[in-house]
Design a protein around this motif. Structure first.
Motif, mmCIF file in Angstrom:
data_model
loop_
_atom_site.group_PDB
_atom_site.id
_atom_site.type_symbol
_atom_site.label_atom_id
_atom_site.label_comp_id
_atom_site.label_asym_id
_atom_site.label_seq_id
_atom_site.Cartn_x
_atom_site.Cartn_y
_atom_site.Cartn_z
ATOM 1 N N ALA A 91 0.837 -1.198 0.000
ATOM 2 C CA ALA A 91 0.000 0.000 0.000
ATOM 3 C C ALA A 91 0.871 1.248 0.000
ATOM 4 O O ALA A 91 0.581 2.241 -0.695
ATOM 5 N N ALA A 92 1.960 1.214 0.760
ATOM 6 C CA ALA A 92 2.845 2.382 0.815
ATOM 7 C C ALA A 92 3.477 2.646 -0.549
ATOM 8 O O ALA A 92 3.555 3.790 -0.996
ATOM 9 N N ILE A 93 3.901 1.584 -1.208
ATOM 10 C CA ILE A 93 4.514 1.768 -2.531
ATOM 11 C C ILE A 93 3.514 2.354 -3.516
ATOM 12 O O ILE A 93 3.812 3.306 -4.251
ATOM 13 N N PHE A 94 2.309 1.796 -3.525
ATOM 14 C CA PHE A 94 1.283 2.353 -4.414
ATOM 15 C C PHE A 94 1.029 3.816 -4.082
ATOM 16 O O PHE A 94 0.848 4.651 -4.972
ATOM 17 N N ALA A 95 0.991 4.131 -2.799
ATOM 18 C CA ALA A 95 0.684 5.498 -2.394
ATOM 19 C C ALA A 95 1.815 6.446 -2.784
ATOM 20 O O ALA A 95 1.571 7.561 -3.256
ATOM 21 N N ILE A 96 3.046 6.005 -2.612
ATOM 22 C CA ILE A 96 4.173 6.870 -2.988
ATOM 23 C C ILE A 96 4.129 7.177 -4.473
ATOM 24 O O ILE A 96 4.378 8.296 -4.920
ATOM 25 N N ASN A 97 3.758 6.172 -5.252
ATOM 26 C CA ASN A 97 3.757 6.352 -6.698
ATOM 27 C C ASN A 97 2.483 6.996 -7.230
ATOM 28 O O ASN A 97 2.396 7.282 -8.414
ATOM 29 N N GLU A 98 1.491 7.176 -6.366
ATOM 30 C CA GLU A 98 0.214 7.707 -6.832
ATOM 31 C C GLU A 98 0.450 9.056 -7.501
ATOM 32 O O GLU A 98 1.144 9.933 -6.975
ATOM 33 N N PHE A 99 -0.179 9.259 -8.654
ATOM 34 C CA PHE A 99 0.103 10.467 -9.418
ATOM 35 C C PHE A 99 -1.162 11.256 -9.751
ATOM 36 O O PHE A 99 -1.268 12.438 -9.438
ATOM 37 N N LEU A 100 -2.133 10.540 -10.331
ATOM 38 C CA LEU A 100 -3.299 11.236 -10.870
ATOM 39 C C LEU A 100 -4.032 12.089 -9.827
ATOM 40 O O LEU A 100 -4.241 13.285 -10.003
ATOM 41 N N PHE A 101 -4.413 11.461 -8.729
ATOM 42 C CA PHE A 101 -5.187 12.186 -7.727
ATOM 43 C C PHE A 101 -4.354 13.270 -7.053
ATOM 44 O O PHE A 101 -4.870 14.329 -6.695
ATOM 45 N N THR A 102 -3.082 12.973 -6.919
ATOM 46 C CA THR A 102 -2.217 13.968 -6.293
ATOM 47 C C THR A 102 -2.127 15.221 -7.169
ATOM 48 O O THR A 102 -2.217 16.347 -6.688
ATOM 49 N N LEU A 103 -2.007 14.977 -8.457
ATOM 50 C CA LEU A 103 -1.947 16.091 -9.405
ATOM 51 C C LEU A 103 -3.233 16.912 -9.336
ATOM 52 O O LEU A 103 -3.236 18.136 -9.435
#
Lengths: 357, 280
Positions: free
Chosen positions: B205-217
């Motif tokens: 979950a942490a790895i997915f969250a670190i790499n999350e891009f779309l929603f963060t943008l």
């Protein structure tokens, strides 16, 4: 310490009935064994006593109190499981301490109780180990220690020895029996192994398909079976059962003629244990057949005969040796022949004056 | 298995050659941008090959001076850690319920939870944007935390569930007859017994969250919510044009935590990703 009663207990799973109309009265301090093939409802019965399953009907009574509504954690019952069920993340010490902690036993008393329980099963040196670092037999003893540590009212053991090898099993059997006598705690023990049942039990309950077939002391069950199921289940090798016909005081089957009580007739199954047979060279004999197999066990020799369609096992002399196919005559102990109704399997008992010949 | 390992048909040289090439293929880009990151800018844009590059901390200095790297790092850490904590608080009881309790529609609920992962995130991008705008949480780390938690919850539940399924029922029965209640069984027996699963789920979950891009943008618009992944994408080196050695260094910094996490759980990773599909 408590008496356990099951009153008219039924357990259904959907349309399947696991246990049907069971009445059982287990005396205080008794060692009762539930014996039967897998799927006969013995484990379900035990789990209902433990409170891990709820009966669909009927009452479970422990120590005079109906406990149907009492949760497993509040019944004063300790259980030993087939797979030991030791908590893998805790040391053996912590495992044994767990039930004490759950029941709020003071910290100051815990240590002495734990060490005493561990001593009882000779596990004192292993208290710091994790269950993963113990052998099967040691794990089993740890599970026992966890059960005995808080002196419950009832012990429940669900095939506790079935994962051990044969040698260990027989030595653990003695330990369990010794422990139960020492602690004088009512014990219910589930097994499918008839030797375990015979050696451990005060009384055996034989179950099949959710029904009790017979309740009795090991001796009664062995020498006075109620039906063909019990007769065939107890004893190793099991009782010979031969289907045939009876009329006018004679039982006949292919290769076999025996006297039977005159009031028995129709389609009958004769039962006789291998050890109640004798090989004879001449003179009158009940059974004639050809040697099918010879199995020396060291202590004795088991001889298998073929007569007609059936195989018939006989306990012969220790040094008896036979050629395959050789004709052999067998004499039965007239006091130890059993007759059963072939249709229902129920034992047919001779009337009081039984003709012996 | 044992037999296959020993059979002489295996050529060790060939095996190491294949594995070595593969390792090289994976590692060269990483080593490359690491080497770029610690070279002076002039050495990067020259057309001649340079065999013995000069070591330089230029890019590093530039980053520290011009770029709020610690803000981004902090945002990443807060949002990711928070989301994993939320996932565990919600996911462990959910997984336990899906494994142990019998109730109507249990398996359907389980599948519904998994299915939330199957949807393309872009589908909900616009509703989520309005949702967080109305809550006044745009450009906020807390919003990111909630979104990451929501996105990863399904996977956390399913990984933990697969581990819980492997815990023998007997263990709970034993605890119950020993006098433990439901919560205590969960806390003292189940959670320790499936700790590897919980760790695996957390790391994934942490790895997915670190790499999350779309929603963060979508949510983040300033350095108060930019995480490493989005900051990295927006980074060109500042006003002086594209500065490759700084970009390379930033990439490496963004990559580092994931590397650490993967090394931590590599033993459990493949097991966690099969999610109980293969028992054995």
């Amino acid at each position: 310490m408590a008496r356990i009663e099951l009153r008219n207990v039924v357990k259904r799973y959907g349309s399947f009935t696991g246990v049907r109309r069971m009445d059982l009265d287990i005396a205080d301090e008794e060692f009762l064994v539930l014996l039967g093939p897998s799927g006969c409802g013995k484990t379900t019965t035990m789990r209902m006593i433990a409170g891990l399953e709820e009966p669909s009907e009927g009452e479970v009574v422990i120590g005079g109190e109906v406990v149907n509504e009492v949760d497993a954690r509040d019944r004063d019952v300790a259980m030993v499981f087939q797979g030991y069920a030791l908590y893998p993340n805790m040391s053996i010490y912590e495992n044994i301490r767990f039930p004490l902690r759950m029941r709020g036993i003071g910290k100051s008393d815990q240590d002495a109780l734990i060490r005493r329980a561990a001593e009882m099963v000779e596990l004192g040196d292993f208290l710091d180990r994790k269950p993963g670092a113990l052998s099967g037999g040691q794990r089993q003893r740890a599970a026992l220690a966890r059960a005995v540590v808080r002196q419950p009212q009832v012990f429940l053991m669900d095939e506790p020895l079935s994962n051990l090898d044969a040698k260990l099993r027989s030595s653990m059997r003695v330990q369990i029996k010794h422990l139960q006598r020492q602690l004088r705690i009512t014990t219910v023990y589930v097994t499918h192994d008839q030797i375990e049942a015979m050696t451990l039990a005060d009384r055996i309950v034989i179950m099949e398909k959710g029904v009790i077939r017979q309740i009795g002391t090991p001796d009664e069950i062995y020498s006075d079976p109620a039906d063909t199921f019990v007769a065939g289940f107890i004893g190793a090798p099991p009782m010979n059962l031969v289907e045939g016909k009876a009329e006018n005081g004679r039982f006949t089957a292919p290769g076999l003629v025996a006297a039977c009580p005159p009031d028995i007739s129709g389609r009958i199954t004769l039962g006789v244990r291998p050890e109640d047979c004798r090989v004879v060279t001449d003179g009158p004999a009940e059974l004639a057949g050809a040697v099918y197999g010879v199995e020396p066990t060291g202590e004795t020799t088991y001889l298998t005969l073929r007569t007609g369609e059936t195989l018939f096992e006989v306990k012969a002399a220790r040094d008896a040796r036979f050629d395959l196919g050789a004709p052999v005559k067998i004499c039965f102990d007239p006091e130890r022949i059993y007759f059963f109704d072939t249709e229902t399997g129920v034992r047919l008992r001779a009337q009081p004056q039984r003709s012996a010949a | 298995m044992e037999k296959r390992r020993k059979s002489k048909g295996d050529n060790l040289v060939l095996r190491y050659l294949v594995l070595g090439s593969w390792a090289l293929f994976c590692l060269v880009p990483i080593l490359w941008f690491l080497s770029i990151g610690f070279r002076p800018r002039t050495e990067i844009i020259t057309p001649e090959p340079i065999y013995w590059p000069t070591f330089s901390l230029d890019a590093w200095r530039l980053l520290l001076a011009d770029w709020p790297i610690f803000d981004y790092l902090r945002n990443s850490v807060v949002a990711v850690t928070g989301s994993v904590v939320i996932d565990l608080i919600l996911g462990i009881p959910a997984a336990y319920s899906l494994t142990r309790y019998e109730y109507r529609g249990r398996d359907d609920i389980g599948f519904y939870i998994l299915s939330t992962r199957m949807m393309a995130p872009a589908i909900v991008a616009i509703p989520i944007f309005f949702l967080f705008r109305n809550m006044g949480l745009l450009d906020s780390v807390w919003a990111l935390m909630l979104i990451y938690a929501a996105v990863n919850l399904s996977i956390v539940v399913w990984i933990i569930r697969s581990y819980m399924l492997d815990i023998p029922k007997e263990l709970e029965d034993a605890a119950r007859t020993d006098g433990a209640g439901d919560l205590r069984i969960l806390w003292e027996i189940i959670i320790p017994a499936c700790l590897p699963g919980i760790i695996t789920a957390s790391v994934i979950a942490a790895i997915f969250a670190i790499n999350e891009f779309l929603f963060t943008l979508l949510i983040a618009s300033t350095k108060s919510a930019y995480t490493m992944s989005v900051a990295l994408a927006n980074f060109t080196g500042g006003s002086d044009g594209v500065i490759y050695n700084a970009i390379a260094l930033v990439s490496f910094l963004a990559f580092l935590p994931i590397l650490v996490l993967i090394v931590l759980i590599q033993k459990h990773l493949s097991r966690g990703l099969t999610m109980g599909a293969v028992k054995g």
